[in-house]
Write a protein that holds these residues in place. Structure first.
Motif, PDB file in Angstrom:
ATOM      1  N   PRO A  76      77.181   0.702  45.725  1.00 49.87           N
ATOM      2  CA  PRO A  76      76.088  -0.211  45.339  1.00 49.87           C
ATOM      3  C   PRO A  76      74.797   0.059  46.122  1.00 49.87           C
ATOM      4  CG  PRO A  76      77.726  -1.352  46.674  1.00 49.87           C
ATOM      5  CD  PRO A  76      78.305  -0.022  46.349  1.00 49.87           C
ATOM      6  N   ALA A  77      74.923   0.359  47.433  1.00 54.79           N
ATOM      7  CA  ALA A  77      73.736   0.597  48.257  1.00 54.79           C
ATOM      8  C   ALA A  77      73.015   1.871  47.813  1.00 54.79           C
ATOM      9  CB  ALA A  77      74.131   0.698  49.725  1.00 54.79           C
ATOM     10  N   GLN A  78      73.800   2.945  47.584  1.00 52.95           N
ATOM     11  CA  GLN A  78      73.196   4.216  47.143  1.00 52.95           C
ATOM     12  C   GLN A  78      72.574   4.066  45.748  1.00 52.95           C
ATOM     13  OE1 GLN A  78      76.208   3.763  48.370  1.00 52.95           O
ATOM     14  NE2 GLN A  78      76.555   5.165  50.081  1.00 52.95           N
ATOM     15  N   ASP A  79      73.239   3.289  44.895  1.00 50.90           N
ATOM     16  CA  ASP A  79      72.724   3.071  43.541  1.00 50.90           C
ATOM     17  C   ASP A  79      71.406   2.302  43.580  1.00 50.90           C
ATOM     18  OD1 ASP A  79      72.613   3.078  40.782  1.00 50.90           O
ATOM     19  OD2 ASP A  79      73.884   1.317  40.558  1.00 50.90           O
ATOM     20  N   ALA A  80      71.335   1.312  44.471  1.00 46.77           N
ATOM     21  CA  ALA A  80      70.114   0.519  44.583  1.00 46.77           C
ATOM     22  C   ALA A  80      68.937   1.362  45.063  1.00 46.77           C
ATOM     23  CB  ALA A  80      70.346  -0.654  45.533  1.00 46.77           C
ATOM     24  N   LYS A  81      69.209   2.377  45.881  1.00 46.55           N
ATOM     25  CA  LYS A  81      68.159   3.256  46.383  1.00 46.55           C
ATOM     26  C   LYS A  81      67.855   4.425  45.443  1.00 46.55           C
ATOM     27  CE  LYS A  81      69.285   2.370  51.253  1.00 46.55           C
ATOM     28  NZ  LYS A  81      69.771   2.973  52.523  1.00 46.55           N
ATOM     29  N   GLY A  82      68.622   4.526  44.356  1.00 48.61           N
ATOM     30  CA  GLY A  82      68.423   5.640  43.430  1.00 48.61           C
ATOM     31  C   GLY A  82      68.989   6.944  43.938  1.00 48.61           C
ATOM     32  N   ASN A  83      70.019   6.861  44.798  1.00 47.26           N
ATOM     33  CA  ASN A  83      70.609   8.061  45.388  1.00 47.26           C
ATOM     34  C   ASN A  83      71.910   8.479  44.706  1.00 47.26           C
ATOM     35  OD1 ASN A  83      68.532   8.184  47.218  1.00 47.26           O
ATOM     36  ND2 ASN A  83      69.653   7.158  48.862  1.00 47.26           N
ATOM     37  N   VAL A  84      72.136   7.992  43.509  1.00 41.49           N
ATOM     38  CA  VAL A  84      73.300   8.405  42.717  1.00 41.49           C
ATOM     39  C   VAL A  84      72.810   9.291  41.580  1.00 41.49           C
ATOM     40  CG1 VAL A  84      75.207   7.662  41.256  1.00 41.49           C
ATOM     41  CG2 VAL A  84      74.616   6.336  43.291  1.00 41.49           C
ATOM     42  N   THR A  85      73.328  10.507  41.526  1.00 38.55           N
ATOM     43  CA  THR A  85      72.941  11.466  40.488  1.00 38.55           C
ATOM     44  C   THR A  85      74.133  11.710  39.560  1.00 38.55           C
ATOM     45  OG1 THR A  85      71.400  12.561  41.992  1.00 38.55           O
ATOM     46  CG2 THR A  85      72.053  13.780  40.021  1.00 38.55           C
ATOM     47  N   ILE A  86      73.857  11.735  38.260  1.00 39.04           N
ATOM     48  CA  ILE A  86      74.897  12.001  37.277  1.00 39.04           C
ATOM     49  C   ILE A  86      74.842  13.472  36.880  1.00 39.04           C
ATOM     50  CG2 ILE A  86      75.827  11.395  35.009  1.00 39.04           C
ATOM     51  CD1 ILE A  86      76.001   9.135  37.035  1.00 39.04           C
ATOM     52  N   PHE A  87      76.010  14.112  36.856  1.00 40.12           N
ATOM     53  CA  PHE A  87      76.144  15.502  36.445  1.00 40.12           C
ATOM     54  C   PHE A  87      77.008  15.518  35.184  1.00 40.12           C
ATOM     55  CE2 PHE A  87      77.796  19.882  36.706  1.00 40.12           C
ATOM     56  CZ  PHE A  87      76.653  20.580  37.046  1.00 40.12           C
ATOM     57  N   PRO A  88      76.395  15.344  33.995  1.00 40.20           N
ATOM     58  CA  PRO A  88      77.183  15.204  32.767  1.00 40.20           C
ATOM     59  C   PRO A  88      77.689  16.544  32.243  1.00 40.20           C
ATOM     60  CG  PRO A  88      74.861  15.066  32.238  1.00 40.20           C
ATOM     61  CD  PRO A  88      74.949  15.225  33.731  1.00 40.20           C
ATOM     62  N   LEU A  89      78.958  16.560  31.858  1.00 35.78           N
ATOM     63  CA  LEU A  89      79.530  17.680  31.127  1.00 35.78           C
ATOM     64  C   LEU A  89      79.816  17.155  29.722  1.00 35.78           C
ATOM     65  CD1 LEU A  89      82.016  19.081  33.820  1.00 35.78           C
ATOM     66  CD2 LEU A  89      79.630  19.710  33.437  1.00 35.78           C
ATOM     67  N   GLY A  90      78.867  17.349  28.818  1.00 31.52           N
ATOM     68  CA  GLY A  90      78.953  16.758  27.488  1.00 31.52           C
ATOM     69  C   GLY A  90      77.686  15.969  27.190  1.00 31.52           C
ATOM     70  N   LYS A  91      77.174  16.079  25.965  1.00 30.30           N
ATOM     71  CA  LYS A  91      75.872  15.496  25.623  1.00 30.30           C
ATOM     72  C   LYS A  91      75.892  13.973  25.555  1.00 30.30           C
ATOM     73  CE  LYS A  91      74.131  19.531  23.132  1.00 30.30           C
ATOM     74  NZ  LYS A  91      73.661  20.067  21.837  1.00 30.30           N
ATOM     75  N   LYS A  92      77.018  13.376  25.199  1.00 25.25           N
ATOM     76  CA  LYS A  92      77.072  11.919  25.087  1.00 25.25           C
ATOM     77  C   LYS A  92      76.881  11.256  26.454  1.00 25.25           C
ATOM     78  CE  LYS A  92      77.513  11.278  20.705  1.00 25.25           C
ATOM     79  NZ  LYS A  92      76.485  10.544  19.943  1.00 25.25           N
ATOM     80  N   GLY A  93      77.443  11.822  27.490  1.00 21.03           N
ATOM     81  CA  GLY A  93      77.234  11.301  28.837  1.00 21.03           C
ATOM     82  C   GLY A  93      75.802  11.471  29.283  1.00 21.03           C
TER      83      GLY A  93
END
Length: 294
Positions: A109-126
């Motif tokens: 939650p803390a990292q998410d609030a700071k914008g420090n969570v990055t998504i690495f999608p494998l697949g276009k829907k994600g």
């Protein structure tokens, strides 16, 4: 009550849709067989590799020398989300996307609030889903299923491993659908890096006495990167098989629902035609009576 023409057009439309869903089910069934064979053949190797690393590393400090086992204070997180490129597969994509978002909210939650969570999608829907949700998205391999192979999965894993080793990310999480059978896919959310927890927490009932050649350190440091790449590739194969199973089930259900709708429309069509015939008869009888009275 709808007119005869409207009901007839709906019947034609439902018939056309049912032909499409039947064809999609057959295509998914054919693809599922190949995808299922690939993941079934892959699992024993990946599991044995992890077991071997756990046994060889047990009671030693050799694994600690690997850059992929370094535990750091968690400031930046990378989440690998495996989805499909296309829809029409029921809740396959939405389930893993919701599970990933819930996992991030619960564990980071803390990292998410700071914008420090990055998504690495494998697949276009994600890719599309997490862009809409406002996450930072690395799209380097979002088209992986257009060129699905071990080499492509290895390249994706190597990019993630290099970013972790260089301190760009402190933890890497892998989220995907594990294939169980045609009708069942299990959401898996597991920590990929650092690997130290996975190695140290695995125990073996028998302690093997190994003779190392060339050396224990070289072997373990060589096996750890292979294990990480295999975990990514296994997740992609699991998701690929799960996608075809989910689409096959969804298209089968859609065809079944189309059949039920078709029956209801035919009943409605017959009722409308009967009402139209009755109305015409009444008009003719009324006209005849009017002529008779005149």
């Amino acid at each position: 009550m709808a007119s005869l023409k409207e009901v007839r057009n709906r019947i034609v439309s439902v018939n056309s849709t049912m032909q499409i869903t039947k064809a999609m089910k057959m295509v998914s069934a054919a693809k599922l067989r190949r995808a299922q064979d690939r993941i079934i053949q892959m699992r024993p190797y990946a599991n044995k590799l992890n077991e071997l690393i756990a046994q060889v590393s047990e009671g030693t400090e050799v694994g600690a020398a690997s850059p992929y086992t370094q535990v750091r204070e968690v400031s930046n997180v990378l989440v690998i989300v495996v989805t499909s490129d296309r829809g029409l597969c029921g809740a396959f994509n939405s389930n893993v996307i919701k599970a990933t978002a819930a996992y991030i909210s619960e564990h980071y939650p803390a990292q998410d609030a700071k914008g420090n969570v990055t998504i690495f999608p494998l697949g276009k829907k994600g890719d599309e889903a997490f862009v809409r949700r406002g996450y930072k998205v690395d799209k380097s391999f979002s088209d992986i299923f257009q060129r699905l192979s071990f080499d492509t999965a290895r390249e994706a894993a190597e990019q993630v491993m290099a970013a972790f080793a260089n301190g760009v990310y402190d933890e890497v999480v892998l989220a995907y659908n594990e294939f169980k059978n045609v009708a069942t896919q299990i959401i898996k959310t597991e920590k990929l890096l650092p690997l130290v927890n996975e190695v140290s927490n695995q125990t073996s009932t028998t302690k093997a006495d190994y003779i190392f050649e060339p050396s224990e350190e070289e072997i373990i440091l060589e096996l750890i990167p292979k294990s990480i790449k295999m975990q990514v590739y296994k997740a992609v194969l699991d998701s690929n098989a799960s996608e075809h199973g989910a689409r096959m089930t969804a298209m089968d259900k859609a065809t079944e629902n189309g059949g039920d709708l078709l029956k209801a429309l035919k009943i409605e069509y017959n009722r409308s035609r009967q009402a139209a015939i009755t109305t015409e008869i009444l008009e003719i009888v009324g006209g005849a009576e009017a002529l008779k009275n005149s």
